[in-house]
Scaffold this active site. Sequence first.
Site, PDB file in Angstrom:
ATOM      1  N   ARG A 193     -10.638 -11.219   1.423  1.00 27.54           N
ATOM      2  CA  ARG A 193     -11.513 -12.232   0.817  1.00 27.54           C
ATOM      3  C   ARG A 193     -10.832 -13.594   0.779  1.00 27.54           C
ATOM      4  O   ARG A 193     -11.481 -14.630   0.881  1.00 27.54           O
ATOM      5  CB  ARG A 193     -11.962 -11.754  -0.577  1.00 27.54           C
ATOM      6  CG  ARG A 193     -10.844 -11.564  -1.549  1.00 27.54           C
ATOM      7  CD  ARG A 193     -11.226 -10.671  -2.722  1.00 27.54           C
ATOM      8  NE  ARG A 193     -11.276  -9.250  -2.335  1.00 27.54           N
ATOM      9  CZ  ARG A 193     -11.590  -8.256  -3.151  1.00 27.54           C
ATOM     10  NH1 ARG A 193     -11.881  -8.502  -4.406  1.00 27.54           N
ATOM     11  NH2 ARG A 193     -11.602  -7.007  -2.716  1.00 27.54           N
ATOM     12  N   LYS A 245       0.843  -1.204   0.000  1.00 23.85           N
ATOM     13  CA  LYS A 245       0.000   0.000   0.000  1.00 23.85           C
ATOM     14  C   LYS A 245       0.876   1.251   0.000  1.00 23.85           C
ATOM     15  O   LYS A 245       2.014   1.195   0.468  1.00 23.85           O
ATOM     16  CB  LYS A 245      -0.824   0.040   1.295  1.00 23.85           C
ATOM     17  CG  LYS A 245      -1.971  -0.930   1.345  1.00 23.85           C
ATOM     18  CD  LYS A 245      -2.729  -0.759   2.648  1.00 23.85           C
ATOM     19  CE  LYS A 245      -3.887  -1.723   2.734  1.00 23.85           C
ATOM     20  NZ  LYS A 245      -4.937  -1.499   1.729  1.00 23.85           N
TER      21      LYS A 245
END
Length: 477
Positions: free
Chosen positions: A331, A257
Amino acid sequence: MKVTTTSLPLEKIETESLVFPVFENEVKNFPENLTTLIDLLKLDVNLENEFTGKTYETFLIPGKTKILLVGAGKKEDFDNRVALNLAGTAARRLQKSKVKSVAFDARLYKDPSVIIEGFGIGQFDPGIYKTGKDKLKEIEELIIVGEINPKNIKTSTAYVTAVNWARKLITEPANKLTPKNIVDEAKKIARDYKLQIEVIDEKEAVRRGMGAFAGIAQGSHQPSFMLVLKYIYNKTAETLGVVGKGITFDSGGISIKPSDKMHEMKMDMAGAASAIGFMKLVGEYKPKINVVCVTPLTENLPGGGALKPGDVVKALNGKTIEVLNTDAEGRVVLSDALVYAQKLGATKLIDLATLTGAVIVALGNDTTAILGNKVDFTQKVINASTQAGERIWELPIFPEHKEFLKSDIADMANIPPSRGAGTIAGAVFLQEFIEPKNSWVHLDIAGTAWLDSEKPYLAKGPTGVGIRTLLKLIEQI
Ligand code: BES
Ligand code: ZN
Ligand code: ZN
Protein backbone atom coordinates in the site's frame (compact mmCIF):
# COMPACT_ATOMS: atom_id res chain seq x y z
CA MET A 1 1.23 -23.68 -31.60
CA LYS A 2 -0.26 -23.54 -35.07
CA VAL A 3 -4.04 -23.08 -35.08
CA THR A 4 -6.25 -24.14 -37.98
CA THR A 5 -9.93 -24.92 -38.48
CA THR A 6 -11.69 -27.67 -40.39
CA SER A 7 -15.15 -28.84 -41.31
CA LEU A 8 -14.03 -32.34 -42.32
CA PRO A 9 -15.74 -35.33 -40.68
CA LEU A 10 -13.72 -36.36 -37.64
CA GLU A 11 -12.48 -39.67 -39.02
CA LYS A 12 -10.96 -37.83 -42.02
CA ILE A 13 -8.87 -35.41 -39.98
CA GLU A 14 -5.16 -36.16 -39.85
CA THR A 15 -4.30 -35.80 -36.19
CA GLU A 16 -2.74 -37.71 -33.33
CA SER A 17 -5.68 -37.02 -31.04
CA LEU A 18 -9.32 -35.97 -30.93
CA VAL A 19 -10.98 -34.13 -28.04
CA PHE A 20 -14.67 -34.40 -27.21
CA PRO A 21 -16.26 -32.29 -24.51
CA VAL A 22 -19.18 -34.24 -23.02
CA PHE A 23 -21.87 -32.99 -20.64
CA GLU A 24 -22.49 -34.79 -17.38
CA ASN A 25 -24.86 -37.74 -17.63
CA GLU A 26 -24.94 -37.48 -21.41
CA VAL A 27 -22.51 -40.29 -21.87
CA LYS A 28 -25.29 -42.40 -23.33
CA ASN A 29 -26.22 -39.78 -25.91
CA PHE A 30 -22.74 -39.19 -27.16
CA PRO A 31 -22.47 -36.96 -30.13
CA GLU A 32 -23.25 -39.02 -33.16
CA ASN A 33 -19.79 -38.43 -34.54
CA LEU A 34 -18.06 -39.98 -31.60
CA THR A 35 -20.20 -43.10 -31.63
CA THR A 36 -19.56 -43.51 -35.35
CA LEU A 37 -15.89 -43.02 -34.76
CA ILE A 38 -15.77 -45.59 -32.00
CA ASP A 39 -17.49 -48.04 -34.34
CA LEU A 40 -15.15 -47.18 -37.18
CA LEU A 41 -12.08 -47.68 -35.06
CA LYS A 42 -13.60 -50.89 -33.67
CA LEU A 43 -12.92 -49.72 -30.16
CA ASP A 44 -14.07 -51.97 -27.40
CA VAL A 45 -14.97 -49.51 -24.64
CA ASN A 46 -17.89 -49.37 -22.33
CA LEU A 47 -17.88 -45.68 -21.71
CA GLU A 48 -20.76 -45.61 -19.33
CA ASN A 49 -18.76 -47.36 -16.62
CA GLU A 50 -15.66 -45.29 -17.20
CA PHE A 51 -16.73 -41.71 -17.52
CA THR A 52 -19.48 -39.55 -16.03
CA GLY A 53 -18.77 -36.17 -17.66
CA LYS A 54 -18.23 -34.26 -14.40
CA THR A 55 -16.37 -30.97 -14.94
CA TYR A 56 -12.74 -31.51 -16.04
CA GLU A 57 -12.93 -35.31 -15.67
CA THR A 58 -10.89 -36.90 -18.44
CA PHE A 59 -10.93 -40.30 -20.11
CA LEU A 60 -8.31 -41.19 -22.70
CA ILE A 61 -8.96 -43.95 -25.21
CA PRO A 62 -5.55 -45.03 -26.49
CA GLY A 63 -4.83 -45.92 -30.10
CA LYS A 64 -3.17 -44.58 -33.20
CA THR A 65 -5.50 -41.64 -32.88
CA LYS A 66 -6.04 -41.02 -29.19
CA ILE A 67 -9.53 -40.00 -28.19
CA LEU A 68 -9.90 -37.79 -25.15
CA LEU A 69 -13.24 -37.22 -23.49
CA VAL A 70 -13.40 -34.22 -21.20
CA GLY A 71 -16.25 -33.62 -18.77
CA ALA A 72 -18.14 -30.39 -19.45
CA GLY A 73 -20.25 -30.71 -16.29
CA LYS A 74 -23.93 -29.81 -16.15
CA LYS A 75 -25.32 -28.19 -19.28
CA GLU A 76 -26.89 -25.34 -17.32
CA ASP A 77 -23.54 -24.50 -15.65
CA PHE A 78 -21.52 -24.42 -18.87
CA ASP A 79 -20.23 -20.83 -18.95
CA ASN A 80 -17.09 -19.02 -20.21
CA ARG A 81 -15.11 -20.21 -17.24
CA VAL A 82 -15.89 -23.89 -17.74
CA ALA A 83 -15.42 -23.55 -21.51
CA LEU A 84 -11.96 -22.09 -21.03
CA ASN A 85 -10.84 -24.46 -18.31
CA LEU A 86 -12.12 -27.50 -20.16
CA ALA A 87 -9.80 -26.66 -23.05
CA GLY A 88 -6.96 -26.17 -20.57
CA THR A 89 -7.68 -29.60 -19.07
CA ALA A 90 -7.51 -31.24 -22.51
CA ALA A 91 -4.23 -29.51 -23.30
CA ARG A 92 -2.59 -30.58 -20.04
CA ARG A 93 -3.79 -34.16 -20.34
CA LEU A 94 -2.58 -34.53 -23.93
CA GLN A 95 0.69 -32.78 -23.26
CA LYS A 96 1.41 -35.45 -20.65
CA SER A 97 0.82 -38.08 -23.36
CA LYS A 98 3.34 -36.26 -25.59
CA VAL A 99 0.79 -35.66 -28.30
CA LYS A 100 1.84 -33.24 -31.05
CA SER A 101 -1.45 -32.55 -32.83
CA VAL A 102 -4.99 -32.21 -31.51
CA ALA A 103 -8.36 -31.86 -33.21
CA PHE A 104 -10.95 -30.34 -30.88
CA ASP A 105 -14.67 -30.80 -31.40
CA ALA A 106 -16.01 -27.25 -30.89
CA ARG A 107 -19.68 -28.13 -31.05
CA LEU A 108 -20.43 -27.04 -27.45
CA TYR A 109 -18.65 -23.70 -27.88
CA LYS A 110 -20.45 -20.45 -28.65
CA ASP A 111 -17.04 -18.83 -29.04
CA PRO A 112 -14.39 -21.37 -30.10
CA SER A 113 -11.56 -18.85 -29.66
CA VAL A 114 -11.75 -19.75 -25.97
CA ILE A 115 -10.31 -23.15 -26.96
CA ILE A 116 -7.14 -21.47 -28.21
CA GLU A 117 -6.88 -19.50 -24.97
CA GLY A 118 -7.45 -22.53 -22.73
CA PHE A 119 -4.89 -24.53 -24.71
CA GLY A 120 -2.30 -21.79 -24.52
CA ILE A 121 -2.78 -21.16 -20.80
CA GLY A 122 -3.02 -24.87 -19.94
CA GLN A 123 0.33 -25.69 -21.52
CA PHE A 124 2.38 -23.16 -19.58
CA ASP A 125 5.31 -24.99 -18.04
CA PRO A 126 6.64 -23.44 -14.83
CA GLY A 127 9.83 -25.54 -15.05
CA ILE A 128 11.80 -22.70 -16.63
CA TYR A 129 15.10 -23.68 -15.00
CA LYS A 130 14.81 -27.43 -15.54
CA THR A 131 17.62 -28.70 -17.74
CA GLY A 132 16.64 -32.37 -18.01
CA LYS A 133 14.10 -34.15 -20.14
CA ASP A 134 11.16 -33.67 -17.80
CA LYS A 135 10.58 -30.39 -19.60
CA LEU A 136 7.13 -30.45 -21.19
CA LYS A 137 6.85 -30.14 -24.98
CA GLU A 138 4.37 -27.80 -26.56
CA ILE A 139 1.54 -29.24 -28.65
CA GLU A 140 2.41 -28.21 -32.19
CA GLU A 141 -0.96 -28.09 -33.87
CA LEU A 142 -4.50 -27.34 -32.72
CA ILE A 143 -7.24 -28.05 -35.25
CA ILE A 144 -10.58 -26.61 -34.28
CA VAL A 145 -13.43 -28.62 -35.69
CA GLY A 146 -15.91 -25.83 -36.22
CA GLU A 147 -15.96 -22.24 -37.38
CA ILE A 148 -13.91 -19.38 -36.06
CA ASN A 149 -13.23 -15.88 -37.30
CA PRO A 150 -9.53 -15.66 -38.35
CA LYS A 151 -9.28 -12.33 -36.52
CA ASN A 152 -10.19 -14.11 -33.29
CA ILE A 153 -7.37 -16.59 -33.82
CA LYS A 154 -4.96 -13.68 -33.88
CA THR A 155 -6.36 -11.92 -30.81
CA SER A 156 -6.62 -15.11 -28.76
CA THR A 157 -3.04 -15.96 -29.60
CA ALA A 158 -1.96 -12.47 -28.52
CA TYR A 159 -3.85 -12.94 -25.27
CA VAL A 160 -2.08 -16.24 -24.56
CA THR A 161 1.29 -14.65 -25.27
CA ALA A 162 0.59 -11.81 -22.83
CA VAL A 163 -0.64 -14.05 -20.02
CA ASN A 164 2.18 -16.54 -20.34
CA TRP A 165 4.69 -13.70 -20.56
CA ALA A 166 3.40 -12.43 -17.20
CA ARG A 167 3.44 -15.94 -15.71
CA LYS A 168 7.03 -16.48 -16.77
CA LEU A 169 8.04 -13.25 -15.01
CA ILE A 170 6.19 -14.23 -11.84
CA THR A 171 7.89 -17.63 -11.90
CA GLU A 172 11.34 -16.07 -12.11
CA PRO A 173 13.11 -16.07 -8.74
CA ALA A 174 14.10 -12.74 -7.26
CA ASN A 175 17.81 -13.18 -8.06
CA LYS A 176 16.96 -13.58 -11.75
CA LEU A 177 14.27 -10.92 -11.93
CA THR A 178 15.21 -7.64 -10.30
CA PRO A 179 13.37 -4.34 -10.74
CA LYS A 180 15.98 -3.45 -13.37
CA ASN A 181 15.20 -6.64 -15.33
CA ILE A 182 11.50 -5.74 -15.39
CA VAL A 183 12.39 -2.29 -16.70
CA ASP A 184 14.42 -3.93 -19.48
CA GLU A 185 11.45 -6.13 -20.40
CA ALA A 186 9.20 -3.07 -20.45
CA LYS A 187 11.63 -1.26 -22.76
CA LYS A 188 11.31 -4.13 -25.23
CA ILE A 189 7.51 -3.89 -25.06
CA ALA A 190 7.62 -0.12 -25.53
CA ARG A 191 9.79 -0.60 -28.62
CA ASP A 192 7.70 -3.43 -30.09
CA TYR A 193 4.38 -1.63 -29.68
CA LYS A 194 5.51 1.99 -29.90
CA LEU A 195 4.40 2.84 -26.37
CA GLN A 196 5.88 5.75 -24.43
CA ILE A 197 8.02 4.76 -21.48
CA GLU A 198 9.23 6.68 -18.46
CA VAL A 199 11.66 5.17 -15.98
CA ILE A 200 12.01 7.05 -12.69
CA ASP A 201 14.94 5.90 -10.58
CA GLU A 202 15.15 6.25 -6.80
CA LYS A 203 17.00 9.54 -6.81
CA GLU A 204 14.50 11.07 -9.18
CA ALA A 205 11.62 9.58 -7.17
CA VAL A 206 12.91 11.37 -4.05
CA ARG A 207 13.39 14.60 -6.02
CA ARG A 208 9.79 14.46 -7.26
CA GLY A 209 8.34 13.76 -3.83
CA MET A 210 7.60 10.02 -4.08
CA GLY A 211 8.80 9.55 -0.52
CA ALA A 212 6.58 6.54 0.19
CA PHE A 213 7.98 4.48 -2.70
CA ALA A 214 11.53 5.64 -2.02
CA GLY A 215 11.15 4.75 1.67
CA ILE A 216 10.42 1.09 0.95
CA ALA A 217 13.12 1.01 -1.76
CA GLN A 218 15.87 2.14 0.63
CA GLY A 219 16.07 -1.27 2.36
CA SER A 220 17.40 -2.99 -0.76
CA HIS A 221 20.68 -2.81 -2.65
CA GLN A 222 18.96 -3.40 -5.96
CA PRO A 223 18.12 -0.18 -7.82
CA SER A 224 14.36 0.48 -7.70
CA PHE A 225 12.19 2.16 -10.31
CA MET A 226 8.79 3.75 -10.77
CA LEU A 227 8.01 2.51 -14.27
CA VAL A 228 5.43 4.08 -16.58
CA LEU A 229 4.16 2.76 -19.93
CA LYS A 230 1.78 4.99 -21.87
CA TYR A 231 -0.50 4.25 -24.78
CA ILE A 232 -1.88 7.50 -26.16
CA TYR A 233 -4.91 7.21 -28.44
CA ASN A 234 -5.53 10.96 -28.54
CA LYS A 235 -5.28 13.96 -26.24
CA THR A 236 -9.02 14.34 -25.63
CA ALA A 237 -9.83 10.67 -24.94
CA GLU A 238 -10.38 9.39 -21.43
CA THR A 239 -7.39 7.83 -19.66
CA LEU A 240 -7.48 4.49 -17.87
CA GLY A 241 -4.78 4.04 -15.23
CA VAL A 242 -3.56 0.50 -14.56
CA VAL A 243 -1.37 0.27 -11.50
CA GLY A 244 0.39 -2.94 -10.44
CA LYS A 245 2.27 -3.79 -7.26
CA GLY A 246 5.81 -4.76 -8.24
CA ILE A 247 7.66 -6.05 -5.19
CA THR A 248 10.17 -8.47 -6.72
CA PHE A 249 10.72 -9.98 -3.28
CA ASP A 250 8.82 -9.28 -0.08
CA SER A 251 10.81 -10.38 2.96
CA GLY A 252 8.64 -8.15 5.11
CA GLY A 253 11.53 -5.73 5.65
CA ILE A 254 12.43 -5.08 9.30
CA SER A 255 8.99 -6.50 10.24
CA ILE A 256 10.38 -9.69 8.75
CA LYS A 257 8.12 -12.56 7.69
CA PRO A 258 8.35 -16.11 9.10
CA SER A 259 10.64 -18.23 6.89
CA ASP A 260 7.95 -20.79 6.13
CA LYS A 261 6.82 -20.12 2.54
CA MET A 262 8.81 -16.89 2.38
CA HIS A 263 10.20 -18.08 -0.97
CA GLU A 264 6.75 -17.62 -2.48
CA MET A 265 7.15 -13.89 -2.01
CA LYS A 266 8.96 -13.70 -5.33
CA MET A 267 5.40 -13.53 -6.68
CA ASP A 268 4.71 -10.19 -4.98
CA MET A 269 5.21 -8.50 -8.35
CA ALA A 270 2.29 -10.38 -9.95
CA GLY A 271 0.19 -7.20 -10.12
CA ALA A 272 2.94 -5.41 -12.04
CA ALA A 273 3.43 -8.41 -14.35
CA SER A 274 -0.28 -8.49 -15.18
CA ALA A 275 -0.40 -4.72 -15.67
CA ILE A 276 2.62 -4.72 -18.01
CA GLY A 277 1.42 -7.89 -19.78
CA PHE A 278 -1.86 -6.10 -20.37
CA MET A 279 0.03 -3.24 -22.07
CA LYS A 280 1.26 -5.76 -24.65
CA LEU A 281 -2.38 -6.36 -25.47
CA VAL A 282 -3.17 -2.67 -25.48
CA GLY A 283 -0.33 -2.25 -27.99
CA GLU A 284 -1.86 -5.01 -30.07
CA TYR A 285 -5.54 -3.96 -29.90
CA LYS A 286 -5.01 -0.19 -30.01
CA PRO A 287 -8.20 0.73 -28.10
CA LYS A 288 -9.89 4.12 -28.46
CA ILE A 289 -8.88 5.32 -24.99
CA ASN A 290 -5.55 6.30 -23.43
CA VAL A 291 -3.97 3.82 -21.04
CA VAL A 292 -1.21 4.58 -18.55
CA CYS A 293 0.39 1.75 -16.65
CA VAL A 294 2.33 2.65 -13.50
CA THR A 295 4.29 0.04 -11.57
CA PRO A 296 6.44 0.68 -8.50
CA LEU A 297 9.29 -1.84 -8.77
CA THR A 298 11.41 -2.63 -5.72
CA GLU A 299 12.40 -5.32 -3.26
CA ASN A 300 11.20 -5.12 0.33
CA LEU A 301 14.33 -6.04 2.28
CA PRO A 302 15.70 -5.28 5.74
CA GLY A 303 19.01 -3.69 4.62
CA GLY A 304 20.87 -1.28 6.88
CA GLY A 305 19.11 1.68 5.33
CA ALA A 306 15.66 0.12 5.58
CA LEU A 307 12.62 1.85 7.01
CA LYS A 308 12.04 0.93 10.63
CA PRO A 309 8.63 0.40 12.18
CA GLY A 310 7.44 3.80 13.26
CA ASP A 311 9.25 5.74 10.54
CA VAL A 312 7.29 8.42 8.71
CA VAL A 313 7.35 9.02 4.95
CA LYS A 314 5.62 11.59 2.75
CA ALA A 315 3.76 10.53 -0.41
CA LEU A 316 3.50 12.40 -3.70
CA ASN A 317 0.17 14.01 -2.74
CA GLY A 318 1.77 15.50 0.39
CA LYS A 319 0.14 13.10 2.86
CA THR A 320 2.31 11.63 5.61
CA ILE A 321 2.36 7.92 6.45
CA GLU A 322 3.53 6.31 9.67
CA VAL A 323 4.95 2.93 8.64
CA LEU A 324 4.06 0.86 11.70
CA ASN A 325 4.71 -2.41 9.91
CA THR A 326 7.22 -2.60 7.06
CA ASP A 327 5.53 -5.77 5.78
CA ALA A 328 2.49 -3.73 4.76
CA GLU A 329 4.73 -2.26 2.05
CA GLY A 330 2.42 -2.76 -0.94
CA ARG A 331 0.00 0.00 0.00
CA VAL A 332 2.93 2.33 0.71
CA VAL A 333 4.54 1.96 -2.73
CA LEU A 334 1.16 1.98 -4.46
CA SER A 335 0.23 5.31 -2.89
CA ASP A 336 2.80 7.17 -5.00
CA ALA A 337 1.96 5.10 -8.08
CA LEU A 338 -1.76 5.90 -7.82
CA VAL A 339 -1.10 9.62 -7.33
CA TYR A 340 1.29 9.63 -10.27
CA ALA A 341 -1.19 7.84 -12.56
CA GLN A 342 -3.73 10.59 -11.79
CA LYS A 343 -1.12 13.29 -12.45
CA LEU A 344 -0.68 11.66 -15.86
CA GLY A 345 -4.40 12.15 -16.51
CA ALA A 346 -6.00 8.88 -15.39
CA THR A 347 -9.61 9.43 -14.30
CA LYS A 348 -10.52 5.73 -14.12
CA LEU A 349 -8.07 3.61 -12.17
CA ILE A 350 -7.64 -0.05 -11.50
CA ASP A 351 -4.90 -1.39 -9.30
CA LEU A 352 -3.81 -5.03 -9.10
CA ALA A 353 -1.92 -6.04 -6.01
CA THR A 354 -0.98 -9.10 -3.99
CA LEU A 355 -1.78 -6.93 -1.01
CA THR A 356 -3.03 -8.98 1.92
CA GLY A 357 -2.90 -12.50 3.32
CA ALA A 358 -6.32 -11.67 4.73
CA VAL A 359 -7.93 -11.97 1.30
CA ILE A 360 -6.98 -15.66 1.27
CA VAL A 361 -8.75 -16.11 4.60
CA ALA A 362 -11.81 -14.32 3.27
CA LEU A 363 -12.10 -15.66 -0.28
CA GLY A 364 -9.58 -18.47 -0.80
CA ASN A 365 -7.51 -19.03 -3.94
CA ASP A 366 -10.13 -18.85 -6.67
CA THR A 367 -11.64 -15.45 -6.01
CA THR A 368 -10.17 -11.97 -6.29
CA ALA A 369 -11.48 -9.26 -3.95
CA ILE A 370 -12.65 -6.02 -5.51
CA LEU A 371 -13.16 -2.78 -3.57
CA GLY A 372 -13.90 0.60 -5.11
CA ASN A 373 -15.11 4.16 -4.62
CA LYS A 374 -17.84 4.37 -7.31
CA VAL A 375 -20.61 1.81 -7.65
CA ASP A 376 -20.97 2.02 -11.43
CA PHE A 377 -17.27 1.57 -12.21
CA THR A 378 -16.96 -1.27 -9.69
CA GLN A 379 -19.91 -2.97 -11.34
CA LYS A 380 -18.33 -2.55 -14.78
CA VAL A 381 -15.18 -4.29 -13.60
CA ILE A 382 -17.21 -7.06 -11.95
CA ASN A 383 -19.08 -7.58 -15.23
CA ALA A 384 -15.83 -7.65 -17.20
CA SER A 385 -14.47 -10.20 -14.77
CA THR A 386 -17.53 -12.42 -15.13
CA GLN A 387 -17.22 -12.33 -18.91
CA ALA A 388 -13.55 -13.14 -18.56
CA GLY A 389 -14.33 -16.21 -16.44
CA GLU A 390 -12.27 -14.80 -13.56
CA ARG A 391 -14.00 -15.07 -10.18
CA ILE A 392 -14.38 -11.82 -8.27
CA TRP A 393 -16.28 -10.71 -5.16
CA GLU A 394 -16.86 -7.27 -3.74
CA LEU A 395 -15.91 -6.24 -0.20
CA PRO A 396 -17.22 -2.95 1.19
CA ILE A 397 -15.52 0.29 2.14
CA PHE A 398 -17.77 1.98 4.69
CA PRO A 399 -17.09 5.38 6.36
CA GLU A 400 -16.41 3.53 9.64
CA HIS A 401 -13.40 1.87 8.02
CA LYS A 402 -11.53 5.17 8.09
CA GLU A 403 -10.69 4.26 11.68
CA PHE A 404 -8.21 1.78 10.25
CA LEU A 405 -5.99 4.69 9.27
CA LYS A 406 -5.50 6.13 12.75
CA SER A 407 -1.98 7.39 13.52
CA ASP A 408 -0.84 9.42 16.53
CA ILE A 409 1.78 11.40 14.67
CA ALA A 410 1.04 11.33 10.91
CA ASP A 411 -1.93 11.65 8.53
CA MET A 412 -2.33 7.89 8.53
CA ALA A 413 -0.69 4.66 9.61
CA ASN A 414 -0.09 1.79 7.20
CA ILE A 415 -1.75 -0.81 9.46
CA PRO A 416 -4.92 -0.57 11.55
CA PRO A 417 -4.86 -0.43 15.36
CA SER A 418 -6.59 -3.81 15.69
CA ARG A 419 -6.74 -7.03 13.69
CA GLY A 420 -9.55 -8.02 11.34
CA ALA A 421 -10.81 -6.92 7.92
CA GLY A 422 -7.22 -6.72 6.66
CA THR A 423 -8.21 -6.54 3.01
CA ILE A 424 -10.56 -3.62 3.63
CA ALA A 425 -7.82 -1.92 5.65
CA GLY A 426 -5.52 -2.15 2.63
CA ALA A 427 -8.13 -0.66 0.32
CA VAL A 428 -9.18 2.14 2.65
CA PHE A 429 -5.53 3.19 2.82
CA LEU A 430 -5.21 3.26 -0.99
CA GLN A 431 -8.39 5.29 -1.29
CA GLU A 432 -6.64 8.15 0.52
CA PHE A 433 -4.61 8.61 -2.66
CA ILE A 434 -7.55 8.79 -5.05
CA GLU A 435 -9.10 12.13 -5.93
CA PRO A 436 -12.81 11.85 -5.10
CA LYS A 437 -13.87 12.83 -8.63
CA ASN A 438 -12.03 9.84 -10.11
CA SER A 439 -13.28 6.24 -10.30
CA TRP A 440 -11.07 3.58 -8.80
CA VAL A 441 -11.11 -0.10 -8.00
CA HIS A 442 -8.55 -2.14 -6.12
CA LEU A 443 -8.15 -5.84 -6.94
CA ASP A 444 -6.51 -7.82 -4.15
CA ILE A 445 -5.02 -10.78 -6.03
CA ALA A 446 -2.93 -12.22 -3.17
CA GLY A 447 -5.06 -15.40 -3.26
CA THR A 448 -5.53 -15.72 -7.00
CA ALA A 449 -2.14 -14.80 -8.47
CA TRP A 450 -0.48 -18.00 -7.33
CA LEU A 451 -1.74 -21.59 -7.12
CA ASP A 452 -0.26 -23.70 -4.34
CA SER A 453 -1.34 -26.91 -6.06
CA GLU A 454 -2.12 -27.68 -9.68
CA LYS A 455 -5.62 -27.81 -11.18
CA PRO A 456 -6.65 -30.06 -14.06
CA TYR A 457 -6.49 -26.99 -16.31
CA LEU A 458 -3.63 -25.00 -14.78
CA ALA A 459 -0.13 -25.69 -13.54
CA LYS A 460 0.90 -24.95 -9.98
CA GLY A 461 2.33 -21.44 -9.64
CA PRO A 462 1.45 -18.15 -11.33
CA THR A 463 -1.93 -17.63 -12.97
CA GLY A 464 -1.64 -14.24 -14.71
CA VAL A 465 -4.96 -13.30 -13.13
CA GLY A 466 -6.43 -9.92 -14.04
CA ILE A 467 -5.27 -9.58 -17.64
CA ARG A 468 -8.44 -11.17 -18.99
CA THR A 469 -10.63 -8.89 -16.89
CA LEU A 470 -8.72 -5.82 -18.07
CA LEU A 471 -9.12 -6.94 -21.65
CA LYS A 472 -12.89 -7.29 -21.32
CA LEU A 473 -12.98 -3.94 -19.54
CA ILE A 474 -11.34 -1.97 -22.34
CA GLU A 475 -13.76 -3.52 -24.81
CA GLN A 476 -16.52 -1.79 -22.81
CA ILE A 477 -15.15 1.58 -21.79
N1 BES B 1 2.79 -9.51 -0.04
C1 BES B 1 2.09 -9.61 1.17
C2 BES B 1 0.70 -10.22 1.01
C3 BES B 1 0.62 -11.64 0.51
C4 BES B 1 0.37 -12.67 1.41
C5 BES B 1 0.71 -11.92 -0.81
C6 BES B 1 0.26 -13.96 0.96
C7 BES B 1 0.59 -13.23 -1.28
C8 BES B 1 0.37 -14.24 -0.39
C9 BES B 1 1.92 -8.23 1.80
O1 BES B 1 2.91 -7.31 1.53
C10 BES B 1 1.88 -8.43 3.29
O2 BES B 1 2.85 -8.88 3.82
N2 BES B 1 0.76 -8.08 3.91
C11 BES B 1 0.60 -8.22 5.32
C12 BES B 1 -0.10 -6.98 5.82
C13 BES B 1 -0.15 -6.88 7.32
C14 BES B 1 1.24 -6.64 7.87
C15 BES B 1 -1.07 -5.75 7.69
C16 BES B 1 -0.23 -9.46 5.58
O3 BES B 1 -1.15 -9.74 4.79
O4 BES B 1 0.04 -10.17 6.51
ZN1 ZN C 1 4.57 -7.45 2.88
ZN1 ZN D 1 3.94 -7.61 -0.28
